[in-house]
Scaffold this motif. Structure first.
Motif, PDB file in Angstrom:
ATOM      1  N   GLU A  31       0.929  -1.411   0.067  1.00 41.58           N
ATOM      2  CA  GLU A  31       0.134  -0.042  -0.025  1.00 41.58           C
ATOM      3  C   GLU A  31       0.831   1.156  -0.086  1.00 41.58           C
ATOM      4  N   GLN A  32       1.916   1.287   0.739  1.00 46.60           N
ATOM      5  CA  GLN A  32       2.909   2.391   0.667  1.00 46.60           C
ATOM      6  C   GLN A  32       3.587   2.603  -0.760  1.00 46.60           C
ATOM      7  N   GLN A  33       3.945   1.699  -1.066  1.00 39.75           N
ATOM      8  CA  GLN A  33       4.705   1.613  -2.464  1.00 39.75           C
ATOM      9  C   GLN A  33       3.765   1.925  -3.457  1.00 39.75           C
ATOM     10  N   TYR A  34       2.405   1.568  -3.571  1.00 43.94           N
ATOM     11  CA  TYR A  34       1.532   1.775  -4.492  1.00 43.94           C
ATOM     12  C   TYR A  34       1.401   3.454  -4.677  1.00 43.94           C
ATOM     13  N   ALA A  35       1.351   4.042  -3.871  1.00 39.34           N
ATOM     14  CA  ALA A  35       1.213   5.682  -3.698  1.00 39.34           C
ATOM     15  C   ALA A  35       2.374   6.084  -4.290  1.00 39.34           C
ATOM     16  N   VAL A  36       3.757   5.441  -3.839  1.00 40.58           N
ATOM     17  CA  VAL A  36       4.864   6.063  -4.529  1.00 40.58           C
ATOM     18  C   VAL A  36       4.958   5.889  -5.908  1.00 40.58           C
ATOM     19  N   ALA A  37       4.603   4.734  -6.513  1.00 40.65           N
ATOM     20  CA  ALA A  37       4.512   4.245  -7.864  1.00 40.65           C
ATOM     21  C   ALA A  37       3.480   5.119  -8.588  1.00 40.65           C
ATOM     22  N   LEU A  38       2.472   5.750  -8.005  1.00 38.33           N
ATOM     23  CA  LEU A  38       1.489   6.287  -8.629  1.00 38.33           C
ATOM     24  C   LEU A  38       2.058   7.754  -8.844  1.00 38.33           C
ATOM     25  N   PHE A  39       2.736   8.406  -7.722  1.00 39.38           N
ATOM     26  CA  PHE A  39       3.424   9.493  -7.977  1.00 39.38           C
ATOM     27  C   PHE A  39       4.456   9.672  -9.058  1.00 39.38           C
ATOM     28  N   ASN A  40       5.401   8.630  -9.144  1.00 35.84           N
ATOM     29  CA  ASN A  40       6.255   8.487 -10.087  1.00 35.84           C
ATOM     30  C   ASN A  40       5.660   8.433 -11.662  1.00 35.84           C
ATOM     31  N   SER A  41       4.431   7.744 -11.737  1.00 33.06           N
ATOM     32  CA  SER A  41       3.812   7.648 -13.054  1.00 33.06           C
ATOM     33  C   SER A  41       3.094   9.096 -13.439  1.00 33.06           C
ATOM     34  N   VAL A  42       2.476   9.736 -12.388  1.00 31.00           N
ATOM     35  CA  VAL A  42       1.901  10.892 -12.834  1.00 31.00           C
ATOM     36  C   VAL A  42       3.067  11.931 -13.147  1.00 31.00           C
ATOM     37  N   ARG A  43       4.106  11.652 -12.453  1.00 28.69           N
ATOM     38  CA  ARG A  43       5.267  12.739 -12.835  1.00 28.69           C
ATOM     39  C   ARG A  43       5.736  12.526 -14.156  1.00 28.69           C
ATOM     40  N   PHE A  44       6.073  11.515 -14.464  1.00 24.13           N
ATOM     41  CA  PHE A  44       6.634  11.072 -15.648  1.00 24.13           C
ATOM     42  C   PHE A  44       5.628  11.568 -16.779  1.00 24.13           C
ATOM     43  N   GLU A  45       4.453  11.469 -16.655  1.00 26.04           N
ATOM     44  CA  GLU A  45       3.439  11.775 -17.552  1.00 26.04           C
ATOM     45  C   GLU A  45       3.285  13.204 -17.666  1.00 26.04           C
ATOM     46  N   ILE A  46       3.537  13.782 -16.666  1.00 29.11           N
ATOM     47  CA  ILE A  46       3.325  15.383 -16.852  1.00 29.11           C
ATOM     48  C   ILE A  46       4.570  15.895 -17.465  1.00 29.11           C
ATOM     49  N   GLU A  47       5.746  15.486 -16.910  1.00 36.25           N
ATOM     50  CA  GLU A  47       7.198  16.194 -17.416  1.00 36.25           C
ATOM     51  C   GLU A  47       7.582  15.462 -18.612  1.00 36.25           C
ATOM     52  N   GLY A  48       7.166  14.344 -19.169  1.00 33.69           N
ATOM     53  CA  GLY A  48       7.432  13.666 -20.161  1.00 33.69           C
ATOM     54  C   GLY A  48       8.689  13.112 -20.249  1.00 33.69           C
ATOM     55  N   GLY A  49       9.341  12.918 -20.978  1.00 35.11           N
ATOM     56  CA  GLY A  49      10.725  12.327 -21.242  1.00 35.11           C
ATOM     57  C   GLY A  49      10.819  10.696 -21.830  1.00 35.11           C
ATOM     58  N   GLY A  50      11.732  10.137 -21.921  1.00 40.67           N
ATOM     59  CA  GLY A  50      11.519   8.803 -22.576  1.00 40.67           C
ATOM     60  C   GLY A  50      13.094   8.486 -23.101  1.00 40.67           C
ATOM     61  N   GLY A  51      13.452   7.422 -23.243  1.00 42.72           N
ATOM     62  CA  GLY A  51      14.749   6.937 -24.125  1.00 42.72           C
ATOM     63  C   GLY A  51      14.902   7.088 -25.408  1.00 42.72           C
ATOM     64  N   THR A  52      15.652   6.349 -25.954  1.00 41.70           N
ATOM     65  CA  THR A  52      15.932   6.378 -27.471  1.00 41.70           C
ATOM     66  C   THR A  52      14.616   5.596 -28.226  1.00 41.70           C
ATOM     67  N   GLN A  53      14.477   5.830 -29.498  1.00 43.36           N
ATOM     68  CA  GLN A  53      13.259   5.313 -30.086  1.00 43.36           C
ATOM     69  C   GLN A  53      13.503   4.147 -30.751  1.00 43.36           C
ATOM     70  N   SER A  54      13.313   3.130 -30.848  1.00 40.74           N
ATOM     71  CA  SER A  54      13.343   1.681 -31.507  1.00 40.74           C
ATOM     72  C   SER A  54      13.198   1.932 -33.078  1.00 40.74           C
ATOM     73  N   GLN A  55      14.207   1.417 -33.911  1.00 39.74           N
ATOM     74  CA  GLN A  55      14.119   1.330 -35.152  1.00 39.74           C
ATOM     75  C   GLN A  55      13.427   0.420 -35.779  1.00 39.74           C
ATOM     76  N   LEU A  56      13.080  -0.864 -34.910  1.00 37.87           N
ATOM     77  CA  LEU A  56      12.450  -1.835 -35.568  1.00 37.87           C
ATOM     78  C   LEU A  56      10.904  -1.731 -34.915  1.00 37.87           C
ATOM     79  N   LEU A  57       9.984  -2.241 -35.775  1.00 41.31           N
ATOM     80  CA  LEU A  57       8.558  -2.490 -35.224  1.00 41.31           C
ATOM     81  C   LEU A  57       8.353  -3.409 -34.307  1.00 41.31           C
ATOM     82  N   HIS A  58       7.127  -3.194 -33.747  1.00 47.23           N
ATOM     83  CA  HIS A  58       6.826  -4.136 -32.596  1.00 47.23           C
ATOM     84  C   HIS A  58       5.588  -4.722 -32.900  1.00 47.23           C
ATOM     85  N   ARG A  59       5.405  -6.087 -32.831  1.00 51.66           N
ATOM     86  CA  ARG A  59       4.163  -6.517 -32.841  1.00 51.66           C
ATOM     87  C   ARG A  59       3.408  -6.648 -31.375  1.00 51.66           C
ATOM     88  N   LYS A  60       2.150  -6.578 -31.488  1.00 50.89           N
ATOM     89  CA  LYS A  60       1.685  -6.569 -30.360  1.00 50.89           C
ATOM     90  C   LYS A  60       1.247  -8.079 -29.746  1.00 50.89           C
TER      91      LYS A  60
END
Length: 839
Positions: A31-60
């Motif tokens: 329960e404690q870690q769930y709130a922390v993970a939610l904070f990190n997820s929302v912050r990443f969504e607001i601030e954006g960011g990400g790594g390098t883009q894949s050159q190959l396609l990905h099949r779902k």
């Protein structure tokens, strides 16, 4: 389990108490870690960011409408301690389903057994299995060379071993089958262990952090092999990690019987406890997740409202903790970590890079084979089948086995004890999963590019199109594999070093952490935990050294690692637009209307019961090999079961009824239908050819009664049987002069001429069969001619041993001279002095 119910019931109270304590403590941490993970997820969504883009396609969903494989083997049943033949089917969920027979599978009946391979190990030797069994019970050690409690009927066993759950025993009849089945079982284990979904940005990190913090609170740092499967299975392993030793110490002294029986009883008890624990953890985890999800909406609203204040508070508290931890962490880094980073990285890079290079080579070889078939003039239907098999290359366990074996050479010996790494299996499994993903991405990208470039061109243009798409995909694969490997190396180094540093620093830093809670506002206390901030500071202290080590390896181009700046992001936008297109069905595209109808029927059947789905791997044993045996003790020898052809095994769907061989056992003797046949069974008549001289022959012809004697005859069971009434029959064979008898060269040319005549008359199929047995026919003809020549009395005086006219250069059409090879002489014999009689 009735004989052992008293053991379970006596310790059931302790089991329930321990499990409830573990789940209660874990629930609080989750329960404690769930709130922390939610904070990190929302912050990443607001601030954006990400790594390098894949050159190959990905099949779902690459395995949609597919099954992995099916085949037949033998399973050991512990209920009656016998071996039985079973039909095995593995759907796209990688769960092993065992059926009574193939007919039961085709009728859609429920399987006898369904095995979830999570946490198992696939073994191929009883020695390795007995080592694990002997270590399961303390004080119950098997003597050297002692027999196990299970006797395998063949020398090719396949065993699924689990530290807590029930074991499963199989066997096959050839070494080739064993290797194939072992590759399939390993793939099932590998897929089942990779159970945590990366598509859940809150639940997955909350669960992994909760498990790690719970084990660290118990003093268990470092990697954990049983961190595999779905969350309920991991929780069951977490409970059994504490319960299993206590239960073993309590029950082991009370087990009676021989050593093998005690081991077997303990395995049954452990399996019963594990199933009960798994059932309870499943219900409790589902209730825990549901309770946390209910609070997600108000927590998310508060985070988006106060995000700036929460980030400012976190930076303030992190600075205070950094001032306490950083000096100690840097000292530990300089003395105990930095000197070993390059050694750990090199141990990881070499086998992993070889594995990814083998993935590239396997992909390249498959495309070369397709181009070869095109140049040899294969039809469009065959091309469709080849491309359809290529689409499932990443999920073919046998073809991918060479790639996986490269990574299995990973050796961290010497570093495991220093950094508390229990086993490299965690890194092996992760690297192999990444290899499979990269292979599927390369295949899927190639399919989309080829489908886009297809037109009404001929075979030559088709080969050029395949070549262009191949070169383009391989360049993108080189970049993506470098990016994926560098990320894997960084994560592996962190998994090895961070637990070691936390264990060393916790003794001096943990008592100081509670005072930092006073610096956090009460409204933000659910999202900012000092334990997580302490770990982030330690992570930041070592991340710089790890990044520099990986970057240096990339700059030096070691093991084909590239810098990320070599390929720009969004460099091929047209390609990524193809990722939204559906999967290409090559069999339908090149197969016509009839094949399309069959595919639709397969899809319907697959959606209903999984029967008729296209298989990634064709059956391990072809349909024409019968398995009518109830017990493996009656299994025929290896020479009676034909090996599966490599082409048949690699094909996805083969029509196995065209060239079916008749391997059925011979018919049983029929009952006699007449009095004469009955008398023949009682007093069998034996015809014997006895060479006699002319004098004895004249005496025998003058006598009026047949000579009666007793001849010992050996029957099949080894008992001598007296046979009476032996009648000697003399048959006169007219002799011909030497000039009327054909020479050996004439006989051989006549045999070869008959074969050529059959081919000319249109009997190609019979000619091929006779040509395959040509050597056997010639040997029989030579032996027959030798016996006739030896029986001729006119040539006894010459003492010339018969020589078979068959020679090694017969196929070249060059007759060879006959020599006295049996007398160790090389004198050439004139055919005019040799008499040959044909019968």
């Amino acid at each position: 389990l009735n004989p052992h119910s008293k053991f379970i019931s006596s310790d059931q109270k302790r089991e329930i108490t321990l499990e409830s304590d573990v789940m209660k403590e874990f629930s609080d941490v989750y329960e404690q870690q769930y709130a922390v993970a939610l904070f990190n997820s929302v912050r990443f969504e607001i601030e954006g960011g990400g790594g390098t883009q894949s050159q190959l396609l990905h099949r779902k969903d690459p395995l949609e409408g597919r099954s992995i494989f099916s085949g037949s083997l033998f399973q050991y049943l512990e209920e009656n301690r016998k071996w039985r033949s079973r039909f095995v089917s593995v759907p796209n969920s990688y769960a092993i389903r065992l059926y009574e027979s193939k007919t039961a599978h085709e009728r859609g009946l429920h399987p006898k057994v369904t095995i979830n391979c999570t946490g198992y190990k696939a073994l191929t030797s009883m020695e390795e299995y007995m080592e694990l069994i002997n270590a399961s019970l303390p004080g119950v050690k098997a003597k050297v060379g002692s027999n196990p409690f299970i006797k395998c009927a063949t020398q090719y066993p396949l065993i699924l071993w689990h530290p807590y759950a029930r074991h499963h025993y199989f066997c096959v009849t050839t070494e080739k089958e064993q290797k194939k089945w072992h590759a399939v079982l390993q793939d099932c284990v590998r897929h089942s262990n990779n159970g945590l979904s990366e598509d859940q940005p809150v639940q997955t990190p909350a669960f992994t952090d909760a498990v790690r913090l719970y084990r660290q609170a118990k003093g268990n740092y470092g990697t954990w092999e049983m961190m595999c499967g779905q969350p309920p299975q991991i929780l069951a392993n977490l409970v059994m990690e504490t319960l299993h030793p206590e239960l073993r110490d309590a029950i082991s002294p009370r087990l009676k019987g021989k050593m093998q029986q005690r081991q077997r009883n303990w395995m049954l008890i452990s399996d019963a406890v594990y199933r009960q624990v798994l059932c309870q953890t499943t219900d409790q985890y589902n209730a825990l997740v549901e309770a946390c999800e209910v609070q997600r909406v108000p927590l998310d609203a508060r985070l988006r409202t106060d995000m700036d204040q929460i980030i400012t508070s976190k930076e303030h508290v992190s600075g205070k903790i950094r001032a306490l931890v950083l000096p100690k962490a840097e000292k530990l880094l300089q003395t105990s970590v930095q000197p070993y980073i390059s050694s750990i990285l090199e141990a990881l890079m070499e086998p992993t890079s070889r594995g990814f290079s083998e993935v590239r080579d396997v992909f390249f070889r498959e495309l070369v084979e397709i181009n070869k078939n095109l140049l040899n003039g294969v039809g469009k239907e065959k091309l469709g089948d080849n491309l359809d098999r290529l689409s499932m290359l990443a999920f073919h366990p046998v073809k991918m086995q060479s790639c996986y074996e490269m990574v299995e050479q990973l050796n961290l010996e010497g570093l495991q004890q220093r950094f508390d790494v229990s086993s490299p299996s965690v890194f092996l499994s992760r690297a192999q999963i990444l290899m499979r993903e990269q292979m599927d991405n390369a295949v899927y990208t190639f399919e989309q590019l080829l489908n886009q470039s297809l037109g009404p061109q001929g075979q030559d243009d088709m080969c050029k199109a395949i070549q262009r798409c191949q070169d383009r995909v391989l360049k993108k694969y080189d970049y993506d594999s470098s990016t994926v490997r560098k990320k894997f190396f960084r994560e592996a180094l962190l998994q090895i070093i961070i637990p070691y540093m936390l264990q060393k620093l916790s003794a001096s830093c943990s008592p100081e952490l509670p005072r930092f809670k006073e610096l956090i506002f009460e409204d933000f206390s659910r999202f900012l935990l000092v334990e997580n901030l302490f770990e982030e500071v330690v992570l930041q202290s070592v991340s710089k050294d790890i990044m520099m080590a990986v970057k240096e390896a990339a700059v030096q181009r070691r093991h084909n690692l590239y810098r990320d700046s070599i390929v720009l992001t969004n460099s091929d936008p047209n390609l990524h637009m193809l990722g939204e297109t559906p999967h290409v069905d090559w069999a339908t595209k090149f197969g016509g209307d009839e094949l399309e109808g069959a595919v639709n029927a397969d899809s319907f059947e697959g959606g209903r019961s999984g029967i008729g789905r296209r298989q990634v791997v064709s059956m391990i044993l072809p349909d024409e090999v019968p398995l009518p045996y109830e017990s493996v003790l009656e299994v025929p020898g290896v020479e009676l079961i034909p090996e599966e052809d490599a082409e048949m095994f690699e094909s996805q769907e083969e029509d196995q009824g065209d060239d079916e061989e008749d391997l059925s056992p011979p018919e049983d003797p029929k009952s006699p239908d007449s009095v004469t046949e009955i008398r023949g069974l009682i007093n069998p008549v034996v015809e014997m050819v006895v060479p006699v001289s002319e004098k004895n022959q004249s005496d025998m012809t003058e006598s009026t009664e047949p000579e009666s004697t007793i001849v010992p005859n050996m029957v099949e069971d080894g008992v001598e049987e007296d046979v009476t009434h032996v009648t000697t029959m003399v048959e006169t064979v007219p002799r011909k002069s030497l000039k009327h008898r054909p020479s050996p060269e004439t006989i051989l040319h006549a045999l070869v001429g008959n074969e050529k005549q059959e081919v000319d008359n249109g009997h190609q199929e019979e000619a091929v069969i006779k040509n395959a047995n040509k050597e056997v026919v010639r040997e029989d003809a030579g032996k027959r001619m030798t016996e006739i020549s030896a029986a001729e009395s006119d040539f006894e005086s010459s003492q010339m041993p018969p020589q078979s006219p068959t020679n090694e250069r017969l196929d070249d059409g060059e007759p060879q001279p006959i020599t006295k090879s049996l007398n160790k002489e090389d004198t050439i014999i004139n055919p005019a002095n040799m008499e040959v009689v044909l019968v």
